[in-house]
Design an enzyme around this catalytic site. Sequence first.
Site, PDB file in Angstrom:
ATOM      1  N   LEU A  10      -0.487   9.907   5.924  1.00  0.00           N
ATOM      2  CA  LEU A  10      -1.894  10.238   5.656  1.00  0.00           C
ATOM      3  C   LEU A  10      -2.842   9.511   6.616  1.00  0.00           C
ATOM      4  CD1 LEU A  10      -1.850  10.267   1.740  1.00  0.00           C
ATOM      5  CD2 LEU A  10      -1.521  12.168   3.318  1.00  0.00           C
ATOM      6  N   ARG A  36      -0.479   5.910  -0.122  1.00  0.00           N
ATOM      7  CA  ARG A  36      -1.594   6.588  -0.807  1.00  0.00           C
ATOM      8  C   ARG A  36      -1.091   7.957  -1.223  1.00  0.00           C
ATOM      9  NH1 ARG A  36      -5.971   7.072   3.614  1.00  0.00           N
ATOM     10  NH2 ARG A  36      -4.248   6.748   5.053  1.00  0.00           N
ATOM     11  N   ASP A  51       6.871   3.226   0.188  1.00  0.00           N
ATOM     12  CA  ASP A  51       6.363   1.963   0.721  1.00  0.00           C
ATOM     13  C   ASP A  51       7.411   1.504   1.739  1.00  0.00           C
ATOM     14  OD1 ASP A  51       5.873  -0.657   1.254  1.00  0.00           O
ATOM     15  OD2 ASP A  51       5.701  -1.300  -0.840  1.00  0.00           O
ATOM     16  N   TYR A 140      -1.106  -8.031  15.808  1.00  0.00           N
ATOM     17  CA  TYR A 140      -0.707  -6.630  16.029  1.00  0.00           C
ATOM     18  C   TYR A 140       0.247  -6.549  17.233  1.00  0.00           C
ATOM     19  CZ  TYR A 140      -1.483  -1.643  17.135  1.00  0.00           C
ATOM     20  OH  TYR A 140      -1.333  -0.309  17.406  1.00  0.00           O
TER      21      TYR A 140
END
Length: 328
Positions: A10, A36, A51, A140
Amino acid sequence: MKKILVTGALGQIGSELVPALRERYGDDNVVSSDVRMPARGSDEPLFEYVDCTNLQQIADTVARHEVDTIYHLAALLSAVAEERPRMAWEINMGGVYKVLEVARQTGCAVFTPSSIGAFGPGTPKERTPQTTVQRPTTMYGVTKVAGELLCDYYHERFGVDARGVRFPGIISYVAPPGGGTTDYAVEIYYEALKNGRYTCFLRPDSRLDMMYMPDALHAAIGVMEVSEERLRHRNAFNVTAMNFTPVELAAEIRRHIPGFTIDYQVDPIRQAIADSWPDSLDDSAARDEWDWNPEFDLASMTADMLEKLAPRLARDETTRDETTDTDG
Ligand code: SER
């Protein structure tokens, strides 16, 4: 026939990659997943809650749908990862590790996006080579380099067909990016159409690599489809389509919206991240090994982006007005 699982479906890339994969391989052969749930009323035909830090959930979904290829998109982007470094480690590293483990156990192929964020201040900034210094200074970036190495390791050690590209900033109009440093290059189009002005969080001269979504989808599908005899790198290919600064992007938008103005309110955290990344990538390995050849440059992307985004924003506006009317 491929049977594909997409994690993080998503998000910005997943929202467009899933339909592109379905068009190519058939609706029944692409399972989308996320933490989500799809919006109420969405016509999502095949969705699973996954997950990606939960190995068993990934394994169960792969078994239930007889998946043979995983597009692992779930991850935190650079600015959010800098705000929540521990969570970023858990999601970005935990996710790629668990997906690779499931792939090792089940024989799945894996696509993992790395990023320009896998480079750091010690990397050559211009025409950054495919193989070069990678000492990123963000969480990151640390997770992206480690992810690249883990993909290589799982291929070398266990024969997992793990492939990937290093994406630059991705510009699109379907779903927003979730907290990256290159997000300004998406927001600017929305604000140009809605308000005719934009306040940019990066300095006017911050040059970064970028790509329009249709090219990003071609990259993700192209690298997975090429026959493996052609691959010398396999994983973490540099790919780019253009590079520009906020000033150059604003000038291009002004060709379509003459009164458009930009000003600057620099966010020191995102500016430091941008300053640590390359100005332009050398993507010749991808061009040689799997015929990477982007279609959109700054001019054609801007024309298309404004044309596609304008009716979407108008529709959102109408829906909001109608909702307000009903409530009133
Ligand atoms: N778009 C990403 C970010 O800004 C970089 O890959 O975090």
